[in-house]
Design an enzyme around this catalytic site. Structure first.
Site, mmCIF file in Angstrom:
data_model
loop_
_atom_site.group_PDB
_atom_site.id
_atom_site.type_symbol
_atom_site.label_atom_id
_atom_site.label_comp_id
_atom_site.label_asym_id
_atom_site.label_seq_id
_atom_site.Cartn_x
_atom_site.Cartn_y
_atom_site.Cartn_z
ATOM 1 N N TYR A 294 -2.353 -0.965 9.826
ATOM 2 C CA TYR A 294 -2.299 -1.127 8.862
ATOM 3 C C TYR A 294 -0.499 -0.776 8.326
ATOM 4 O O TYR A 294 -0.653 -1.328 7.693
ATOM 5 C CB TYR A 294 -3.324 -0.064 7.739
ATOM 6 C CG TYR A 294 -3.062 -0.543 6.168
ATOM 7 C CD1 TYR A 294 -3.559 -1.220 5.950
ATOM 8 C CD2 TYR A 294 -3.044 0.175 5.219
ATOM 9 C CE1 TYR A 294 -3.977 -2.083 4.623
ATOM 10 C CE2 TYR A 294 -3.707 0.419 4.444
ATOM 11 C CZ TYR A 294 -3.820 -1.018 4.057
ATOM 12 O OH TYR A 294 -3.695 -0.993 2.783
ATOM 13 N N LYS B 216 1.586 -3.166 6.470
ATOM 14 C CA LYS B 216 2.120 -3.164 4.971
ATOM 15 C C LYS B 216 3.607 -2.574 4.861
ATOM 16 O O LYS B 216 4.559 -2.784 3.522
ATOM 17 C CB LYS B 216 1.725 -1.529 3.770
ATOM 18 C CG LYS B 216 0.549 -2.397 3.957
ATOM 19 C CD LYS B 216 -0.030 -3.230 2.748
ATOM 20 C CE LYS B 216 -1.288 -4.290 2.832
ATOM 21 N NZ LYS B 216 -1.799 -5.228 2.001
ATOM 22 N N SER C 59 0.695 -1.064 -0.365
ATOM 23 C CA SER C 59 -0.102 -0.279 -0.101
ATOM 24 C C SER C 59 1.165 1.201 0.117
ATOM 25 O O SER C 59 2.038 1.491 0.823
ATOM 26 C CB SER C 59 -0.762 0.417 1.718
ATOM 27 O OG SER C 59 -1.477 1.511 1.422
#
Length: 251
Positions: free
Chosen positions: A151, A155, A139
């Site tokens: 998150y 990632k 991402s």
């Protein structure tokens, strides 16, 4: 026209929707046999009638299901040439103070630990086959830190995992790369549960307004890059982090 993946065998997670579904569609059209894995029961409805795909309802946070996915590829198709870790959730932009252990662990389990486990299980078969391609879906958040900590960290960790595998197993014919999408028209938010954090989303929205493009990519635009990375056209691409975000990561 020669199909770019003729004779290749691939595993795609998240194959019931979004990028995973588009990747599976493109790969089967290009001649690959695909194990299409998803925790959503509709993966069977979508892929049951496709002779080039075998749907598997699986929870990628469960080691037994990881084993079942890889074993199916070997038993049904005879080997494995590509693994695409597509399934994932986000943290709904929850900032640090509002990120509890449950949210952190859930994001890490799906976005980082599951790809690690799937790759670890698949690598021996791929090496036995003479090598292959692993593509992880990252991402642009990993490059900018503008989502929540769970998150963003998951990632970013996937970037490190990608590079480690590329370095260690390149000599065994394994190529491992990561694709960083920006906004993509998928149902990841639905799969992530509840609602976006109001303040976290407000901060991200302000950044989006400054970006050169203000639309979501189509899942097929990510699938095309994955096709290239798994094809014989990308034999010298290993350990790369490729932004496919319309320029979002320039901001």
């Amino acid at each position: 026209m020669t199909k770019q993946l003729e004779g290749k065998i691939a595993i795609v997670t998240g194959a019931a929707s979004g990028m995973g579904k588009s990747i599976t569609e493109l790969f089967t059209r290009e001649g690959a046999k695909v194990i299409a894995a998803d925790r959503d029961n509709k993966v069977s409805e979508i892929w049951d009638s496709d002779q080039n795909a075998i749907p598997i309802i699986a929870d990628i946070t469960d080691s037994k299901d990881i084993n079942r996915i890889v074993e199916t590829a070997k038993e049904k198709f005879g080997g494995l040439d590509a693994v695409l870790n597509v399934a994932g959730i986000n943290d709904l932009n929850y900032p640090l103070f509002d990120t509890d252990d449950e949210r952190w662990n859930k994001v890490m389990d799906i976005d980082l630990k599951a790809p690690f486990r799937l790759i670890r299980r698949a690598l021996p078969i791929m090496i036995e086959n003479g090598g292959g391609s692993i593509v992880n879906i990252g991402s642009y958040a990993a490059l900018r830190g503008n989502h929540g900590p769970s998150y963003t960290a998951a990632k970013a960790g996937l970037v490190g995992l990608t590079r480690s595998i590329a370095f260690t197993y390149g000599r065994s014919g394994i190529r491992c790369n990561i694709v960083h999408p920006g906004g993509v028209d998928t149902n990841i938010s639905d799969n992530s549960g509840t609602n976006y954090h109001s303040e976290g989303q407000k901060s991200l929205s302000a950044i989006i307004q400054a970006m050169p493009v203000k639309y979501f990519a189509k899942p097929t635009e990510i699938a095309n890059i994955c096709l290239f990375l798994c094809s014989d056209k990308a034999t010298w691409v290993n350990g790369a982090a490729i932004s496919v975000d319309g320029g979002m990561s320039t901001c």
